[in-house]
Design an enzyme around this catalytic site. Structure first.
Site, PDB file in Angstrom:
ATOM      1  N   ASP A  37       0.839  -1.201   0.000  1.00  0.00           N
ATOM      2  CA  ASP A  37       0.000   0.000   0.000  1.00  0.00           C
ATOM      3  C   ASP A  37       0.873   1.249   0.000  1.00  0.00           C
ATOM      4  OD1 ASP A  37      -2.718  -1.131   2.140  1.00  0.00           O
ATOM      5  OD2 ASP A  37      -2.018  -1.728   0.156  1.00  0.00           O
ATOM      6  N   LEU A  87     -35.805  -7.635 -15.884  1.00  0.00           N
ATOM      7  CA  LEU A  87     -35.964  -9.075 -16.087  1.00  0.00           C
ATOM      8  C   LEU A  87     -37.276  -9.548 -15.480  1.00  0.00           C
ATOM      9  CD1 LEU A  87     -32.426 -10.373 -15.052  1.00  0.00           C
ATOM     10  CD2 LEU A  87     -33.381 -10.330 -17.356  1.00  0.00           C
ATOM     11  N   GLU A 117     -25.938 -16.951 -13.667  1.00  0.00           N
ATOM     12  CA  GLU A 117     -24.995 -16.116 -12.925  1.00  0.00           C
ATOM     13  C   GLU A 117     -25.679 -15.452 -11.732  1.00  0.00           C
ATOM     14  OE1 GLU A 117     -25.050 -12.302 -15.964  1.00  0.00           O
ATOM     15  OE2 GLU A 117     -23.705 -13.971 -16.371  1.00  0.00           O
ATOM     16  N   LYS A 119     -27.315 -12.872  -9.253  1.00  0.00           N
ATOM     17  CA  LYS A 119     -28.010 -11.598  -9.396  1.00  0.00           C
ATOM     18  C   LYS A 119     -27.546 -10.711  -8.244  1.00  0.00           C
ATOM     19  CE  LYS A 119     -32.627  -9.720 -10.220  1.00  0.00           C
ATOM     20  NZ  LYS A 119     -32.543  -8.552  -9.388  1.00  0.00           N
ATOM     21  N   ASP A 121     -27.336  -7.704  -5.828  1.00  0.00           N
ATOM     22  CA  ASP A 121     -28.355  -6.787  -5.346  1.00  0.00           C
ATOM     23  C   ASP A 121     -27.743  -5.405  -5.164  1.00  0.00           C
ATOM     24  OD1 ASP A 121     -30.817  -6.005  -4.607  1.00  0.00           O
ATOM     25  OD2 ASP A 121     -30.726  -6.794  -2.574  1.00  0.00           O
ATOM     26  N   TYR A 229     -22.168  -7.539 -16.558  1.00  0.00           N
ATOM     27  CA  TYR A 229     -22.789  -8.786 -17.012  1.00  0.00           C
ATOM     28  C   TYR A 229     -23.460  -8.674 -18.370  1.00  0.00           C
ATOM     29  CZ  TYR A 229     -26.393  -6.236 -14.451  1.00  0.00           C
ATOM     30  OH  TYR A 229     -27.210  -5.245 -13.967  1.00  0.00           O
ATOM     31  N   LYS A 317     -35.459 -15.517  -7.869  1.00  0.00           N
ATOM     32  CA  LYS A 317     -35.056 -14.841  -6.622  1.00  0.00           C
ATOM     33  C   LYS A 317     -35.132 -15.804  -5.451  1.00  0.00           C
ATOM     34  CE  LYS A 317     -36.365 -10.463  -6.428  1.00  0.00           C
ATOM     35  NZ  LYS A 317     -35.812  -9.142  -6.129  1.00  0.00           N
ATOM     36  N   CYS A 411     -27.354   7.904  30.812  1.00  0.00           N
ATOM     37  CA  CYS A 411     -26.505   6.899  30.162  1.00  0.00           C
ATOM     38  C   CYS A 411     -26.451   5.631  31.024  1.00  0.00           C
ATOM     39  CB  CYS A 411     -25.101   7.465  29.966  1.00  0.00           C
ATOM     40  SG  CYS A 411     -23.935   6.201  29.413  1.00  0.00           S
ATOM     41  N   CYS A 414     -22.692   5.258  32.513  1.00  0.00           N
ATOM     42  CA  CYS A 414     -22.062   6.172  33.476  1.00  0.00           C
ATOM     43  C   CYS A 414     -23.075   6.983  34.271  1.00  0.00           C
ATOM     44  CB  CYS A 414     -21.098   7.115  32.750  1.00  0.00           C
ATOM     45  SG  CYS A 414     -21.925   8.310  31.693  1.00  0.00           S
ATOM     46  N   CYS A 429     -24.738  10.102  24.875  1.00  0.00           N
ATOM     47  CA  CYS A 429     -24.207  10.398  26.205  1.00  0.00           C
ATOM     48  C   CYS A 429     -23.102  11.427  26.002  1.00  0.00           C
ATOM     49  CB  CYS A 429     -23.639   9.125  26.835  1.00  0.00           C
ATOM     50  SG  CYS A 429     -22.479   9.447  28.173  1.00  0.00           S
ATOM     51  N   CYS A 434     -17.163   8.944  30.029  1.00  0.00           N
ATOM     52  CA  CYS A 434     -18.019   7.754  30.169  1.00  0.00           C
ATOM     53  C   CYS A 434     -17.193   6.489  29.883  1.00  0.00           C
ATOM     54  CB  CYS A 434     -19.183   7.858  29.197  1.00  0.00           C
ATOM     55  SG  CYS A 434     -20.127   6.339  29.032  1.00  0.00           S
TER      56      CYS A 434
HETATM   57  S1  IVH Z   1     -29.095  -9.032 -16.976  1.00  0.00           S
HETATM   58  C1  IVH Z   1     -32.272  -7.156 -20.107  1.00  0.00           C
HETATM   59  N1  IVH Z   1     -27.599 -10.027 -15.107  1.00  0.00           N
HETATM   60  O1  IVH Z   1     -31.293  -7.172 -12.107  1.00  0.00           O
HETATM   61  C2  IVH Z   1     -31.892  -7.084 -18.673  1.00  0.00           C
HETATM   62  N2  IVH Z   1     -29.118  -8.309 -14.493  1.00  0.00           N
HETATM   63  O2  IVH Z   1     -34.422  -6.948 -13.058  1.00  0.00           O
HETATM   64  C3  IVH Z   1     -30.495  -7.544 -18.492  1.00  0.00           C
HETATM   65  N3  IVH Z   1     -28.989  -7.647 -12.136  1.00  0.00           N
HETATM   66  O3  IVH Z   1     -31.775  -4.221 -13.895  1.00  0.00           O
HETATM   67  C4  IVH Z   1     -30.127  -7.657 -17.072  1.00  0.00           C
HETATM   68  N4  IVH Z   1     -27.388  -9.038 -11.575  1.00  0.00           N
HETATM   69  O4  IVH Z   1     -29.840  -4.336 -12.267  1.00  0.00           O
HETATM   70  C5  IVH Z   1     -28.572  -9.144 -15.387  1.00  0.00           C
HETATM   71  N5  IVH Z   1     -26.166 -10.993 -13.578  1.00  0.00           N
HETATM   72  C6  IVH Z   1     -27.114 -10.111 -13.860  1.00  0.00           C
HETATM   73  C7  IVH Z   1     -27.658  -9.239 -12.880  1.00  0.00           C
HETATM   74  C8  IVH Z   1     -28.676  -8.357 -13.237  1.00  0.00           C
HETATM   75  C9  IVH Z   1     -28.205  -8.087 -11.151  1.00  0.00           C
HETATM   76  C10 IVH Z   1     -30.031  -6.627 -11.974  1.00  0.00           C
HETATM   77  C11 IVH Z   1     -29.962  -5.519 -12.997  1.00  0.00           C
HETATM   78  C12 IVH Z   1     -31.278  -5.508 -13.696  1.00  0.00           C
HETATM   79  C13 IVH Z   1     -32.152  -6.269 -12.755  1.00  0.00           C
HETATM   80  C14 IVH Z   1     -33.165  -7.042 -13.559  1.00  0.00           C
END
Ligand code: IVH
Length: 672
Positions: A37, A87, A117, A119, A121, A229, A317, A411, A414, A429, A434
């Site tokens: 670093d 999707l 793959e 998804k 969040d 992706y 999901k 508190c 303390c 506090c 404390c």
């Molecule tokens: S493909 C045509 N791949 O999920 C849509 N989406 O509801 C192509 N997301 O808006 C999306 N991981 O924000 C795709 N491996 C993944 C994803 C992914 C998360 C999210 C993305 C998208 C939402 C779909």
């Protein structure tokens, strides 16, 4: 810094930028850094200095632009080249089956290969690269037009400002997700809690909140990541399949998922979904499902889209894992900055891979809003899979014996007064003496991320404060054998270990000390930025809120907090006692302490490339013989010791006619 002509500076800046981007890639994408670093900071600072000295060399795609930039008034709008669709979502395996059967009908007799793959969040993002240079970054918005978040995205280290490799499309609109890693999410909420700000409910909200920050300096501190992706508009590349596209994105230096699954039958698709579910808790980012995509672009074209989503992909999901348990009690914890946090004491229950016995209730308002009472049967869930939260109360199961919780008027640690600051939900506090606050401050100071004092964890801190052996941070350095021997279960060996760990912490780099002081809002990133900007703690202490705000990575919230910390006479007194104890108050520097005489007396060295021992160890050998070790090659350099894969420094030495040694020659000189 050596004096560069404008031409030399331009060359050096270009090579530094390449080098830094390469180290960013190794660090963030391969998780395999090849330099320390400290060395990274040096390269970074050299580039920053040169850019200041030669403003004409400034460039929007410089790695130094990842932080800083003026706060925005509001976000401009960007029209996506290709729309960002969403999707089809499902929680049911039957619907995944229906999706697969539909594909088979639409593509009769064809082999259908799908990619599965994670998804992520986070927040969907679209980037546009033209000839490999990042032009802009935009959020999804309504799918057609999104917010221009370019300045903020430039602060995300895993997003290249320039694509790498030899096959760069002329135009690439790349789609992915920005996320806040689970660990950063936990740290951010802790910090917000300490500052009396409401916590984010989950990493997605935190990522969205961070990306929409108008001040990029704040975004830079959050530690966002990104993963890609898919693509939108594309010119100058002819990718036929999703797998081929992902491989090409990776070759361009864009981070993609490390693990994906290939499936050609419904059974394989379902097996992949289950496998992903089993491993996803170990990912550094939050996932909420699996995305199943047809691999072949020709097949994608053949099946097409519905009004809002493609027919060639679907999101499955995972249900958030929940568990029911009894709320035994609500206790109140006092944090490092005095914030009082109600904590749910639960009957232990197993959820999402671990046993949960406590959950944060954040603040009094949250308890009231959810009407959580002591004795309730509650439903808990791991928000962001790391921090358990009480999501629901089974009110219908109440017996009438449940008790309403009220925040204590003083508190709990303390007995001192507590206040609610205007506009804040947190109660604090205000007694700086404390013991609970002191314990948290000491724990933070000694923690691995700060001064890293082994053996000075929660239990030891508890003892030291309760026995009044430490009343502030500086008292740590007043501990001795006699004091520690008075504590229960402290043998000779543990005393010696602790004292040596404490002594060892005196030479920690400056940023660790700055971070360890526990200044409100100052995390590791800002501590590093402050150390590399000021070099000396004294210089930092003299800086005004105004000076501080102008530093990239600090900004308008943190700047005043730092100034306030150092204005406090109590804090100053502790710092003076830390100085008296001999703590390092300056940046570690290679130009220090050279013994007189020695076979390298009067010579100046630059070490570069990979040597057979860590570079710092070799530098020590040079210094032990009276040589001086510096970072950059100039006419004043006597020798450049070049290891394997030496780069720009070697080039510069050759250009300036500086004598270059290989390691064998160096060892021979040492042995002379
Ligand atoms: S493909 C045509 N791949 O999920 C849509 N989406 O509801 C192509 N997301 O808006 C999306 N991981 O924000 C795709 N491996 C993944 C994803 C992914 C998360 C999210 C993305 C998208 C939402 C779909």
């Amino acid at each position: 810094m050596p004096d560069f002509s404008p031409l030399e500076a331009a060359a050096r800046v270009a090579s530094l930028r390449r080098e830094i981007e390469e180290h960013n890639r190794r660090y963030y994408q391969e998780a395999a850094p090849t330099i320390s670093d400290q060395e990274y900071d040096r390269l970074y600072r050299e580039l920053q200095d040169l850019e200041t000295q030669f403003p004409e060399l400034a460039a929007a795609d410089s790695p130094t632009r990842r932080v800083g930039g003026a706060p925005l008034e509001e976000f401009a709008q960007i029209r996506h080249r290709a729309p960002m669709l969403s999707l089809d979502n499902t929680y049911s395996e039957e619907e995944v089956a229906a999706f697969f059967v539909r594909l088979e009908k639409l593509l009769p007799g064809q082999k259908i290969e799908t990619v599965i793959e994670p998804k992520v969040d986070g927040v969907a993002l679209s980037l546009l690269y033209e000839n490999g240079v990042l032009q802009y970054a935009a959020t999804r918005g309504d799918g057609t037009t999104g917010d221009d978040v370019t300045q903020n995205v430039r602060t995300i280290p895993s997003v290249p400002q320039r694509l790498a490799g030899t096959h760069i499309p002329r135009l690439l609109e790349v789609r992915g997700e920005v996320f806040l890693p689970k660990a950063q999410f936990a740290a951010l909420n802790e910090e917000r809690n300490a500052a009396g700000e409401p916590p984010f409910a989950n990493p997605r909200n935190a990522a969205a909140g961070s990306l929409k920050q108008l001040d990029p300096a704040i975004v830079a501190r959050r530690g966002l990541g990104a993963i890609f992706y898919g693509t939108g508009a594309l010119e100058g590349a002819d990718w036929q399949t999703h797998q081929q596209a992902l491989g090409a994105l990776r070759a361009c230096g864009l981070p993609i998922h490390e693990k994906t699954w290939i499936a050609t039958t419904l059974d394989q698709v379902l097996a992949a979904i289950h496998e992903l579910d089993a491993v996803r808790h170990g990912f550094p980012f939050e996932t909420d499902g699996a995305v199943i995509k047809v691999d072949s672009f020709a097949q994608r074209d053949a099946v097409g889209f519905t009004a809002k989503s493609p027919r060639w992909a679907m999101a499955y999901k995972y249900k958030a894992e929940q568990a029911e348990t009894r709320l035994r009690d609500i206790t109140v914890q006092v944090g490092r900055t005095g914030v009082l946090t109600p904590v749910a004491e639960l009957e232990p229950v197993f959820v999402s891979g671990s046993t949960v016995a406590r959950a944060t209730l954040h603040n009094e308002e949250e308890v009231a809003r959810k009407d959580i009472r002591i004795g309730d049967l509650v439903v808990i869930e791991k928000a962001g899979e790391v921090i358990p939260a009480v999501v629901e109360v089974r009110k219908e199961r109440r017996t009438g014996t449940e008790r309403v919780f009220t925040m204590p008027a003083t508190c709990p640690a303390c007995g001192g007064p507590v206040v609610r600051e205007e506009g804040q939900v947190a109660i604090r506090c205000v007694n700086t003496a404390c013991p609970a606050q002191l314990k948290r401050r000491l724990e933070h100071f000694a923690s691995r991320g700060a001064m890293d004092i082994e053996g000075l964890g929660e239990a030891m801190v508890e003892l030291l404060v309760d026995k009044e052996l430490t009343r502030d941070l500086a008292d740590i350095y007043q501990l001795n054998v006699a004091k520690l021997a008075s504590l229960p279960r402290m043998g000779v060996k543990s005393i010696a270990n602790l004292l040596s760990a404490i002594a060892g912490s005196k030479t920690r780099p400056l940023w660790r000390l700055i971070f360890g002081l526990g200044i409100l809002h100052v995390g590791v990133t800002s501590a590093r930025a402050l150390a590399s900007h000021f070099h000396l703690l004294d210089a930092l202490m003299l800086a005004t809120a105004d000076d501080l705000q102008r530093i990239p990575d600090v900004g308008p919230v943190v700047g005043p907090a730092i100034a306030q910390h150092f204005e406090n006479p109590g804090n100053r007194a502790v710092i003076e006692r830390l100085r008296a104890a001999g703590l390092n108050f300056g940046e570690h520097d290679d130009h220090t302490a050279q013994p007189a005489g020695g076979r390298f007396a009067g010579t100046t060295w630059v070490l570069t490339g990979t040597l057979s021992e860590p570079r710092e160890a070799v530098a020590e050998m040079v210094r032990a013989q009276g040589g001086k070790v510096t970072d950059s090659v100039s006419k004043k350099t006597t020798y450049v010791l070049a290891g394997e894969e030496a780069g720009s420094k070697l080039d510069k030495a050759q250009k300036l006619g500086v004598r270059v040694l290989d390691e064998a020659e160096f060892r021979a000189m040492l042995a002379e």
